[in-house]
Design a protein around this motif. Sequence first.
Motif, PDB file in Angstrom:
ATOM      1  N   SER A   1      -4.484   1.618   6.047  1.00 16.09           N
ATOM      2  CA  SER A   1      -3.565   2.999   5.928  1.00 16.09           C
ATOM      3  C   SER A   1      -2.772   3.066   6.918  1.00 16.09           C
ATOM      4  O   SER A   1      -2.226   4.152   6.885  1.00 16.09           O
ATOM      5  CB  SER A   1      -4.840   3.984   5.382  1.00 16.09           C
ATOM      6  OG  SER A   1      -5.483   4.130   6.674  1.00 16.09           O
ATOM      7  N   ARG A   2      -2.899   2.208   8.056  1.00 19.03           N
ATOM      8  CA  ARG A   2      -2.223   2.488   9.233  1.00 19.03           C
ATOM      9  C   ARG A   2      -0.657   2.741   8.735  1.00 19.03           C
ATOM     10  O   ARG A   2       0.192   3.330   9.357  1.00 19.03           O
ATOM     11  CB  ARG A   2      -2.357   1.580  10.184  1.00 19.03           C
ATOM     12  CG  ARG A   2      -3.739   1.629  10.742  1.00 19.03           C
ATOM     13  CD  ARG A   2      -3.989   0.412  11.962  1.00 19.03           C
ATOM     14  NE  ARG A   2      -3.023   0.702  12.915  1.00 19.03           N
ATOM     15  CZ  ARG A   2      -2.925  -0.063  14.046  1.00 19.03           C
ATOM     16  NH1 ARG A   2      -3.604  -1.136  14.153  1.00 19.03           N
ATOM     17  NH2 ARG A   2      -2.068   0.165  15.024  1.00 19.03           N
ATOM     18  N   LYS A   3      -0.347   1.712   7.558  1.00 21.59           N
ATOM     19  CA  LYS A   3       1.199   1.723   7.278  1.00 21.59           C
ATOM     20  C   LYS A   3       1.939   2.912   6.674  1.00 21.59           C
ATOM     21  O   LYS A   3       2.965   2.953   6.814  1.00 21.59           O
ATOM     22  CB  LYS A   3       1.233   0.371   6.510  1.00 21.59           C
ATOM     23  CG  LYS A   3       0.721  -0.750   7.077  1.00 21.59           C
ATOM     24  CD  LYS A   3       0.854  -2.121   6.027  1.00 21.59           C
ATOM     25  CE  LYS A   3       0.383  -3.406   6.594  1.00 21.59           C
ATOM     26  NZ  LYS A   3       0.522  -4.547   5.421  1.00 21.59           N
ATOM     27  N   TYR A   4       0.954   3.586   6.010  1.00 25.56           N
ATOM     28  CA  TYR A   4       1.564   4.977   5.430  1.00 25.56           C
ATOM     29  C   TYR A   4       1.055   6.139   5.592  1.00 25.56           C
ATOM     30  O   TYR A   4       1.253   7.312   5.025  1.00 25.56           O
ATOM     31  CB  TYR A   4       1.255   4.411   3.681  1.00 25.56           C
ATOM     32  CG  TYR A   4      -0.254   4.128   3.440  1.00 25.56           C
ATOM     33  CD1 TYR A   4      -0.873   5.407   2.863  1.00 25.56           C
ATOM     34  CD2 TYR A   4      -0.585   3.101   3.409  1.00 25.56           C
ATOM     35  CE1 TYR A   4      -2.167   5.265   2.645  1.00 25.56           C
ATOM     36  CE2 TYR A   4      -1.851   2.760   2.703  1.00 25.56           C
ATOM     37  CZ  TYR A   4      -2.570   3.923   2.495  1.00 25.56           C
ATOM     38  OH  TYR A   4      -3.933   3.496   2.034  1.00 25.56           O
ATOM     39  N   ALA A   5      -0.155   6.038   6.570  1.00 18.35           N
ATOM     40  CA  ALA A   5      -0.898   7.322   6.667  1.00 18.35           C
ATOM     41  C   ALA A   5      -0.134   8.453   6.808  1.00 18.35           C
ATOM     42  O   ALA A   5      -0.598   9.868   6.538  1.00 18.35           O
ATOM     43  CB  ALA A   5      -1.994   7.182   7.747  1.00 18.35           C
ATOM     44  N   HIS A   6       0.855   8.514   7.544  1.00 18.64           N
ATOM     45  CA  HIS A   6       1.750   9.512   8.159  1.00 18.64           C
ATOM     46  C   HIS A   6       2.650  10.285   6.852  1.00 18.64           C
ATOM     47  O   HIS A   6       2.996  11.343   7.184  1.00 18.64           O
ATOM     48  CB  HIS A   6       2.804   9.022   9.404  1.00 18.64           C
ATOM     49  CG  HIS A   6       3.853   8.028   8.532  1.00 18.64           C
ATOM     50  ND1 HIS A   6       3.204   6.708   8.505  1.00 18.64           N
ATOM     51  CD2 HIS A   6       5.119   8.131   8.497  1.00 18.64           C
ATOM     52  CE1 HIS A   6       4.217   6.090   8.238  1.00 18.64           C
ATOM     53  NE2 HIS A   6       5.420   6.890   8.100  1.00 18.64           N
TER      54      HIS A   6
ATOM     55  N   PRO B   1       0.741  -1.326   0.027  1.00 20.45           N
ATOM     56  CA  PRO B   1      -0.049   0.164   0.261  1.00 20.45           C
ATOM     57  C   PRO B   1       0.739   1.253  -0.086  1.00 20.45           C
ATOM     58  O   PRO B   1       2.036   1.210   0.521  1.00 20.45           O
ATOM     59  CB  PRO B   1      -0.899   0.133   1.448  1.00 20.45           C
ATOM     60  CG  PRO B   1       0.109  -0.680   2.114  1.00 20.45           C
ATOM     61  CD  PRO B   1       0.872  -1.940   1.474  1.00 20.45           C
ATOM     62  N   PRO B   2       0.217   2.287  -0.531  1.00 16.56           N
ATOM     63  CA  PRO B   2      -1.189   2.570  -1.209  1.00 16.56           C
ATOM     64  C   PRO B   2      -0.927   2.029  -2.734  1.00 16.56           C
ATOM     65  O   PRO B   2       0.228   1.952  -3.377  1.00 16.56           O
ATOM     66  CB  PRO B   2      -1.466   4.047  -1.067  1.00 16.56           C
ATOM     67  CG  PRO B   2      -0.122   4.510  -1.187  1.00 16.56           C
ATOM     68  CD  PRO B   2       0.824   3.701  -0.511  1.00 16.56           C
ATOM     69  N   ASP B   3      -2.209   1.821  -3.174  1.00 19.29           N
ATOM     70  CA  ASP B   3      -2.123   1.347  -4.981  1.00 19.29           C
ATOM     71  C   ASP B   3      -1.552   2.299  -5.407  1.00 19.29           C
ATOM     72  O   ASP B   3      -0.684   2.142  -6.394  1.00 19.29           O
ATOM     73  CB  ASP B   3      -3.529   1.223  -5.167  1.00 19.29           C
ATOM     74  CG  ASP B   3      -4.171  -0.058  -4.609  1.00 19.29           C
ATOM     75  OD1 ASP B   3      -3.436  -0.875  -4.051  1.00 19.29           O
ATOM     76  OD2 ASP B   3      -5.600  -0.020  -4.367  1.00 19.29           O
TER      77      ASP B   3
ATOM     78  N   ARG C   1      -8.457   7.335   9.453  1.00 15.47           N
ATOM     79  CA  ARG C   1      -7.256   7.937   8.596  1.00 15.47           C
ATOM     80  C   ARG C   1      -7.711   8.290   7.415  1.00 15.47           C
ATOM     81  O   ARG C   1      -7.117   9.219   6.840  1.00 15.47           O
ATOM     82  CB  ARG C   1      -6.033   6.990   8.757  1.00 15.47           C
ATOM     83  CG  ARG C   1      -5.453   6.768   9.944  1.00 15.47           C
ATOM     84  CD  ARG C   1      -4.445   5.454   9.957  1.00 15.47           C
ATOM     85  NE  ARG C   1      -5.533   4.290  10.040  1.00 15.47           N
ATOM     86  CZ  ARG C   1      -5.942   3.526  11.466  1.00 15.47           C
ATOM     87  NH1 ARG C   1      -5.729   4.160  12.242  1.00 15.47           N
ATOM     88  NH2 ARG C   1      -6.784   2.631  11.400  1.00 15.47           N
ATOM     89  N   ILE C   2      -8.620   7.645   6.653  1.00 14.36           N
ATOM     90  CA  ILE C   2      -9.000   7.995   5.218  1.00 14.36           C
ATOM     91  C   ILE C   2      -9.580   9.131   5.353  1.00 14.36           C
ATOM     92  O   ILE C   2     -10.672   9.485   6.176  1.00 14.36           O
ATOM     93  CB  ILE C   2      -9.764   6.833   4.557  1.00 14.36           C
ATOM     94  CG1 ILE C   2      -8.975   5.757   4.396  1.00 14.36           C
ATOM     95  CG2 ILE C   2     -10.695   7.428   3.461  1.00 14.36           C
ATOM     96  CD1 ILE C   2      -9.654   4.451   3.522  1.00 14.36           C
TER      97      ILE C   2
ATOM     98  N   SER D   1     -13.595   0.457   6.088  1.00 11.44           N
ATOM     99  CA  SER D   1     -13.234   0.070   7.387  1.00 11.44           C
ATOM    100  C   SER D   1     -11.716  -0.784   6.941  1.00 11.44           C
ATOM    101  O   SER D   1     -10.885  -0.487   7.501  1.00 11.44           O
ATOM    102  CB  SER D   1     -13.998  -0.715   8.009  1.00 11.44           C
ATOM    103  OG  SER D   1     -15.148  -0.007   8.643  1.00 11.44           O
ATOM    104  N   VAL D   2     -11.994  -1.763   5.941  1.00  8.04           N
ATOM    105  CA  VAL D   2     -10.732  -2.379   5.588  1.00  8.04           C
ATOM    106  C   VAL D   2      -9.606  -1.547   5.253  1.00  8.04           C
ATOM    107  O   VAL D   2      -8.710  -1.740   5.464  1.00  8.04           O
ATOM    108  CB  VAL D   2     -11.269  -3.506   4.495  1.00  8.04           C
ATOM    109  CG1 VAL D   2      -9.960  -4.248   3.732  1.00  8.04           C
ATOM    110  CG2 VAL D   2     -12.200  -4.713   5.215  1.00  8.04           C
TER     111      VAL D   2
END
Length: 200
Positions: free
Chosen positions: A131-136, A67-69, A170-171, A125-126
């Motif tokens: 997105s926790r891996k890259y949100a920052h 992620p992300p796509d 996060r989204i 929700s999925v």
Amino acid sequence: MKDDEINPWELLAIARASMRPVQGHWTWRSSRLGPGQEKSVEEIANASAVLEAVGFDVGNVRAGNDPPDCEALIDGELWSIEVTELVESRWLSSAMKDYRLLKPLPESFHWTRDALLTRLQERISVQDQKSRKYAHLYLRRALVIVTAEEDLHAHAVEKFLHGAVFYAERITDVLFGLDYHPSPDGDGKSPVFRLKINKP
């Protein structure tokens, strides 16, 4: 562009020629594309089409680290973009089987408001958890959901979404793109709805 690179418009033409024969408006897959290329072409094309349809100034959409796509400069900010398709998988599996056997397709799945809102929230929700891996790394984090479900035409979806609120931690932006809607005036389009998102 390097000599050994494939022009992205050539990739698009190859993939577009191999749309899924049932509910295939948003599918851009082809075995003629190299490993990993077909998924990226489909995601980039669909993300660009949906984001531009709602008026964003979209530039330089490119594959992300999955992620992300995808990621893109949108209105001058770096966004992450996840792309997913909403389908009624059991109906589609049955319809594809009938298509291959040259049989009439089954009656289309009947969507209710509760069914649509539940499925949309499940997708949100999925992807929100993912997105926790890259949100920052991104100022905005978008989810593009596309569908070619026959029962989900613009009038019905507009009615179903009236007053609906979805939740994500996060989204920041969720866009829902529908199948192509023809017009007698020749200016048909694929309607896109921007969903209302609140934090839980």
